[in-house]
Design a protein around this motif. Structure first.
Motif, PDB file in Angstrom:
ATOM      1  N   VAL A  27       0.850  -1.185   0.000  1.00 18.04           N
ATOM      2  CA  VAL A  27       0.000   0.000   0.000  1.00 18.04           C
ATOM      3  C   VAL A  27       0.886   1.236   0.000  1.00 18.04           C
ATOM      4  N   ASP A  28       0.514   2.208  -0.835  1.00 20.24           N
ATOM      5  CA  ASP A  28       1.246   3.468  -0.871  1.00 20.24           C
ATOM      6  C   ASP A  28       0.528   4.496  -0.002  1.00 20.24           C
ATOM      7  N   THR A  29       1.217   5.046   0.970  1.00 23.18           N
ATOM      8  CA  THR A  29       0.618   6.084   1.825  1.00 23.18           C
ATOM      9  C   THR A  29       1.329   7.422   1.636  1.00 23.18           C
ATOM     10  N   LEU A  30       2.287   7.475   0.712  1.00 28.97           N
ATOM     11  CA  LEU A  30       3.155   8.657   0.603  1.00 28.97           C
ATOM     12  C   LEU A  30       3.167   9.247  -0.806  1.00 28.97           C
ATOM     13  N   ASP A  31       2.227   8.812  -1.639  1.00 30.61           N
ATOM     14  CA  ASP A  31       2.154   9.288  -3.013  1.00 30.61           C
ATOM     15  C   ASP A  31       3.460   9.013  -3.776  1.00 30.61           C
ATOM     16  N   ALA A  32       3.978   7.817  -3.589  1.00 29.02           N
ATOM     17  CA  ALA A  32       5.177   7.396  -4.321  1.00 29.02           C
ATOM     18  C   ALA A  32       4.804   7.108  -5.772  1.00 29.02           C
ATOM     19  N   GLY A  33       5.790   7.146  -6.660  1.00 29.27           N
ATOM     20  CA  GLY A  33       5.508   6.894  -8.067  1.00 29.27           C
ATOM     21  C   GLY A  33       6.412   5.809  -8.619  1.00 29.27           C
ATOM     22  N   VAL A  34       6.049   5.338  -9.814  1.00 25.64           N
ATOM     23  CA  VAL A  34       6.867   4.324 -10.474  1.00 25.64           C
ATOM     24  C   VAL A  34       8.280   4.872 -10.683  1.00 25.64           C
ATOM     25  N   GLY A  35       9.275   4.101 -10.311  1.00 27.00           N
ATOM     26  CA  GLY A  35      10.663   4.525 -10.411  1.00 27.00           C
ATOM     27  C   GLY A  35      11.261   4.934  -9.078  1.00 27.00           C
ATOM     28  N   ASP A  36      10.406   5.310  -8.116  1.00 24.84           N
ATOM     29  CA  ASP A  36      10.932   5.706  -6.802  1.00 24.84           C
ATOM     30  C   ASP A  36      11.578   4.523  -6.080  1.00 24.84           C
ATOM     31  N   LEU A  37      12.631   4.824  -5.327  1.00 31.98           N
ATOM     32  CA  LEU A  37      13.197   3.842  -4.407  1.00 31.98           C
ATOM     33  C   LEU A  37      12.618   4.138  -3.027  1.00 31.98           C
ATOM     34  N   VAL A  38      12.099   3.114  -2.379  1.00 30.88           N
ATOM     35  CA  VAL A  38      11.360   3.319  -1.126  1.00 30.88           C
ATOM     36  C   VAL A  38      11.774   2.277  -0.096  1.00 30.88           C
ATOM     37  N   LEU A  39      11.231   2.447   1.121  1.00 29.55           N
ATOM     38  CA  LEU A  39      11.321   1.405   2.147  1.00 29.55           C
ATOM     39  C   LEU A  39       9.915   0.860   2.382  1.00 29.55           C
ATOM     40  N   THR A  40       9.819  -0.468   2.549  1.00 33.45           N
ATOM     41  CA  THR A  40       8.523  -1.070   2.878  1.00 33.45           C
ATOM     42  C   THR A  40       8.626  -1.836   4.196  1.00 33.45           C
ATOM     43  N   ALA A  41       7.580  -1.696   5.027  1.00 34.20           N
ATOM     44  CA  ALA A  41       7.464  -2.464   6.274  1.00 34.20           C
ATOM     45  C   ALA A  41       6.440  -3.563   6.061  1.00 34.20           C
ATOM     46  N   HIS A  42       6.681  -4.719   6.668  1.00 37.18           N
ATOM     47  CA  HIS A  42       5.918  -5.924   6.354  1.00 37.18           C
ATOM     48  C   HIS A  42       5.192  -6.492   7.575  1.00 37.18           C
ATOM     49  N   ALA A  89       1.899  -5.089   3.743  1.00 35.45           N
ATOM     50  CA  ALA A  89       3.102  -4.335   3.379  1.00 35.45           C
ATOM     51  C   ALA A  89       2.711  -2.898   3.073  1.00 35.45           C
ATOM     52  N   VAL A  90       3.541  -1.962   3.522  1.00 36.11           N
ATOM     53  CA  VAL A  90       3.255  -0.547   3.314  1.00 36.11           C
ATOM     54  C   VAL A  90       4.553   0.188   2.973  1.00 36.11           C
ATOM     55  N   ILE A  91       4.441   1.163   2.077  1.00 36.92           N
ATOM     56  CA  ILE A  91       5.569   2.058   1.800  1.00 36.92           C
ATOM     57  C   ILE A  91       5.572   3.115   2.892  1.00 36.92           C
ATOM     58  N   MET A  92       6.633   3.149   3.722  1.00 36.14           N
ATOM     59  CA  MET A  92       6.646   4.105   4.827  1.00 36.14           C
ATOM     60  C   MET A  92       7.765   5.146   4.695  1.00 36.14           C
ATOM     61  N   ALA A  93       8.541   5.104   3.611  1.00 40.83           N
ATOM     62  CA  ALA A  93       9.558   6.142   3.370  1.00 40.83           C
ATOM     63  C   ALA A  93       9.955   6.120   1.900  1.00 40.83           C
ATOM     64  N   SER A 148      15.693   9.966   4.160  1.00 39.85           N
ATOM     65  CA  SER A 148      14.371  10.095   3.547  1.00 39.85           C
ATOM     66  C   SER A 148      13.706  11.367   4.043  1.00 39.85           C
ATOM     67  N   THR A 149      13.331  12.252   3.125  1.00 45.12           N
ATOM     68  CA  THR A 149      12.570  13.438   3.521  1.00 45.12           C
ATOM     69  C   THR A 149      11.093  13.092   3.655  1.00 45.12           C
ATOM     70  N   ILE A 150      10.597  12.323   2.691  1.00 47.07           N
ATOM     71  CA  ILE A 150       9.188  11.924   2.700  1.00 47.07           C
ATOM     72  C   ILE A 150       9.070  10.593   3.410  1.00 47.07           C
ATOM     73  N   LYS A 151       8.412  10.604   4.569  1.00 42.69           N
ATOM     74  CA  LYS A 151       8.238   9.347   5.301  1.00 42.69           C
ATOM     75  C   LYS A 151       7.029   9.458   6.218  1.00 42.69           C
ATOM     76  N   ASP A 152       6.603   8.323   6.763  1.00 38.31           N
ATOM     77  CA  ASP A 152       5.514   8.337   7.727  1.00 38.31           C
ATOM     78  C   ASP A 152       5.895   9.296   8.848  1.00 38.31           C
ATOM     79  N   GLU A 153       4.943  10.163   9.244  1.00 34.01           N
ATOM     80  CA  GLU A 153       5.290  11.234  10.186  1.00 34.01           C
ATOM     81  C   GLU A 153       5.744  10.715  11.552  1.00 34.01           C
ATOM     82  N   THR A 154       5.365   9.497  11.891  1.00 37.99           N
ATOM     83  CA  THR A 154       5.777   8.944  13.186  1.00 37.99           C
ATOM     84  C   THR A 154       7.249   8.523  13.180  1.00 37.99           C
ATOM     85  N   LEU A 155       7.875   8.620  12.001  1.00 39.82           N
ATOM     86  CA  LEU A 155       9.275   8.170  11.908  1.00 39.82           C
ATOM     87  C   LEU A 155      10.261   9.336  11.908  1.00 39.82           C
TER      88      LEU A 155
END
Lengths: 96, 96, 96, 96, 96
Positions: D44-59, D76-80, E12-19
């Motif tokens: 799930v994207d909660t940060l308005d990430a886009g295709v091509g972005d490198l992110v962190l996911t929590a599981h 699983a969620v994109i959290m950064a 990461s600038t964009i991240k879940d606010e709790t982080l």
């Protein structure tokens, strides 16, 4: 979540009593084009999915966050049936 | 859930006191034809399954969602004994 | 649960304060004959197990379902010391 | 958490009703230089990430610890979104 | 828990606010001699660990059992910095 292909069904007379009436389907994980790979696993169906459907499954305690799976000894649930997948701006899978 | 074959039993005198009287069976994951593959693991039996049975096991916190495993330090439970498996509209396993 | 062999010990001065006094052992997963395979992991010992013992470990939130691990940042616990394993009606491991 | 590359999107008409309006993206795990490896998964994207972005996911249950994923059947969620990665005192990835 | 080597940092600038304010380090799992193997992952640092340290990480919901990670979308935490490891009665790793 995993992308997965529904490949079959399970039948069990002896089971945890909280699972009576639950549909337990066999799946294999699938790639972005819908082609299955790897070993089979079993998930609860809450969406009336059928053999051949490409779906998403949620695992672990997340598999219990639906009305039909809450507090039950199940660790995977089908929570979406996939219409299509788009990867790098191309459609890689479309439901027939 | 995993499809798994019961292959044996464990005996432990020294164990967490909440596990006294619980039956801990050895299993190996199995394919859609019931043939085992991969490394063994151990699950609590709540259904009086026996060596040779093909079963389903639920893992993680889902393994604790039965009367016999609640609040106990166990991470896998047998929650169904398989009668048969049907894959792509063919029976691939049937209990003898 | 995994069948595992205790192979060593860890010493840490700097650790989460809730873990002071907890014994953290190094294990490797083991097969039905007790022979280890694969990479090491670490679990909390609540049963006074020793190096060389064959044990069972519970993982994830299940590793926190003991008095000594409750609410602590640990994800694996030794919850049984194995006396013997029997597979397909033969003893494949017996504690010396 | 996994370092992961967003590679695509999923579209599902039939899904758990609590997931209406949630954006489910396809990712592949990535190495310290941002290059993807291995099989795809969905978060799930909660940060308005886009295709091509490198992110962190929590599981697992950790994937449900956001306002948008709480109590929902998602694991699983994109959290950064990653700006840059530094490994052994060298920048190995920088967002363009 | 996994034995792991801290190999880098994430920004990461964009991240879940709790982080906001949480330090997210890059690690690789390590063997009993401290040598890393396998793919990188990311964990929250609660112990002021640094690049090069050998540590233990707890995963899943266990990664949220510290003051700094509670109720946050993170699935791994550094909960001990390793001083030394002893395997089969020999020291296989000692912090410099």
């Amino acid at each position: 979540m995993l992308i997965a292909r529904v490949i079959g069904t399970t039948v069990s007379t002896i089971k945890d009593e909280t699972l009576v009436g639950r549909k337990l389907l066999i799946l294999r994980p699938a790639d972005i084009d819908g082609v299955p790979y790897g070993k089979p696993y079993v998930a609860v169906d809450t969406l009336d999915a059928g053999v051949g459907d490409l779906v998403l499954t949620a695992h672990g305690s997340s598999g219990r966050q639906t009305e039909l799976t809450k507090n039950r000894p199940v660790d995977a649930v089908i929570m979406a049936v996939i219409d299509h997948l788009e990867t790098n701006h191309e459609v890689t899978y479309r439901k027939e």
